[in-house]
Write an enzyme that holds these catalytic residues in place. Sequence first.
Site, PDB file in Angstrom:
ATOM      1  N   HIS A  56      44.040 -25.421  68.835  1.00 20.97           N
ATOM      2  CA  HIS A  56      45.356 -25.458  69.320  1.00 20.97           C
ATOM      3  C   HIS A  56      45.381 -24.339  70.487  1.00 20.97           C
ATOM      4  CE1 HIS A  56      49.536 -24.954  67.748  1.00 20.97           C
ATOM      5  NE2 HIS A  56      49.538 -24.071  68.864  1.00 20.97           N
ATOM      6  N   HIS A  58      47.729 -24.343  74.353  1.00 18.23           N
ATOM      7  CA  HIS A  58      48.470 -25.061  75.000  1.00 18.23           C
ATOM      8  C   HIS A  58      48.481 -24.856  76.770  1.00 18.23           C
ATOM      9  CE1 HIS A  58      51.918 -25.120  72.132  1.00 18.23           C
ATOM     10  NE2 HIS A  58      51.340 -24.348  71.616  1.00 18.23           N
ATOM     11  N   GLN A 152      58.640 -29.455  72.388  1.00 16.46           N
ATOM     12  CA  GLN A 152      58.993 -28.109  72.711  1.00 16.46           C
ATOM     13  C   GLN A 152      60.463 -27.711  72.126  1.00 16.46           C
ATOM     14  OE1 GLN A 152      56.891 -24.807  73.623  1.00 16.46           O
ATOM     15  NE2 GLN A 152      58.453 -24.273  72.250  1.00 16.46           N
ATOM     16  N   HIS A 210      53.700 -27.769  64.867  1.00 14.51           N
ATOM     17  CA  HIS A 210      54.210 -26.474  64.710  1.00 14.51           C
ATOM     18  C   HIS A 210      55.075 -26.328  63.655  1.00 14.51           C
ATOM     19  CE1 HIS A 210      52.311 -26.300  68.774  1.00 14.51           C
ATOM     20  NE2 HIS A 210      53.062 -24.930  69.039  1.00 14.51           N
ATOM     21  N   GLU A 213      56.888 -21.396  61.863  1.00 12.90           N
ATOM     22  CA  GLU A 213      56.486 -20.426  62.897  1.00 12.90           C
ATOM     23  C   GLU A 213      57.503 -19.067  63.045  1.00 12.90           C
ATOM     24  OE1 GLU A 213      54.427 -19.512  67.280  1.00 12.90           O
ATOM     25  OE2 GLU A 213      55.318 -21.463  66.950  1.00 12.90           O
ATOM     26  N   ASP A 309      45.465 -20.580  71.063  1.00 11.24           N
ATOM     27  CA  ASP A 309      46.938 -20.815  71.516  1.00 11.24           C
ATOM     28  C   ASP A 309      47.409 -20.559  72.816  1.00 11.24           C
ATOM     29  OD1 ASP A 309      49.415 -21.448  70.874  1.00 11.24           O
ATOM     30  OD2 ASP A 309      50.182 -19.742  69.362  1.00 11.24           O
TER      31      ASP A 309
END
Length: 426
Positions: A56, A58, A152, A210, A213, A309
């Site tokens: 995971h 980005h 997103q 996701h 969260e 992350d």
Amino acid sequence: MDLIVRNARLVDGDDRVDLAVRAGTFADIGAGLKAQAQTEIDAGGNLVCPPFIDPHLHLDAALTAGIPRYNISGSHPEGIQVWGEYKKAYPQFEDFKDRARRAVEWEVAQGTLYIRTHIDICDPSLTALKYMLELQEELSEIADIQIVAFPQDGILSYSKAPDLMREALTLGADLVGGIPHCEWTREDGVASIGIVYALAEEFDRMIDVHCDETDDAHSRFLEVLASEAIKRGFEHRVSASHTTAMHSYNNAYAFKLQGLLSRAGVNIIANPFDNTVLQARFDTYPKRRGITRVKELLAAGINVSLGHDSIMDPWYPLGKGDMLAAAQLAIHVCHMSGFKEMQQMFDTITINSAKTLGIADSYGIALGRRADFVILDAGSVLDALRLCPARLSVVKAGRVVAETQPSQSRIQYGTEQKVVNFQTNS
């Protein structure tokens, strides 16, 4: 042989063995091999383990901390706001490939050879995704990268997202992403999961969402994700990232949910750096730890892995792509400091993550498998987790792709110096 590593200590034993590589795969493994090779490396009794995996990350946001501004509060909502400002200020992502390449190189230098990255597709031009597809090929000699089409801004909260998701998958994105807890309503969140599965069925892709969260105990999209996996025959092909709301669920519901997750074969990906920094921001005292129930999930037989992350982005301004550091932090915040538990935490960045990425059958130090491995400047798993030591050599398909010269500390006794070694087996 092309390469032989001698005097290696493997994760599952104290005896020293030699590893022989031919044509990029493990050709022989055993003590005192008589074979010769063009290249030989003496591991010196240090730990040789399968490469680390970051399931995971980005990469589109990596190394953007401070651009166009810093996240002053450090909160998750402001991080999203800053990222939105970045996309407006730099719509062409002109520096994307340089930033992402550097972040991948940082991870490779620290022994990570497999990466799953979420790329924001809420951009009508899909600029970052197209750049990432190019990088996936350009960096293939040093890392295997999976790309998640990640909405997103939400799938239903951003009207163009469904079409962009389909376009991203057509272009070559490897997985379908989602973010149900950020949709405008509970109903939209559930509906967005339906869209995720429809796309996964259409394109025959795995799923990585996701999910929950948040600190909100009423955010319960994970049960929807898991139940749909069972109904649609997606067992063991679905991952849920973060799931931090689980730390706020009452125990009766949490235990019921664990049973459903186990049946569905859902992989859970916790991200200790971001989770512990971003969650529980609304708490006074006592403060929640901000991470999902790693200990309990593992005890229930659910596959749990850890991701890095963020690397210096609007949500997490620190980090250098070190998966051992992620595991070390998780040991603390998840109460996993028991002897066997620490071994489990090492598994979360190796064999557990291989299951998450769907590569378990080809991953690991075994005859016939691709010769991917790391030589650590440590003699045991415990020392590796304690020290986060130098990765002396990082090998992909039998080729050394990274090397690190460890630092050395000295103590001065009058006119004499003594070298200090932090390892327990020296």
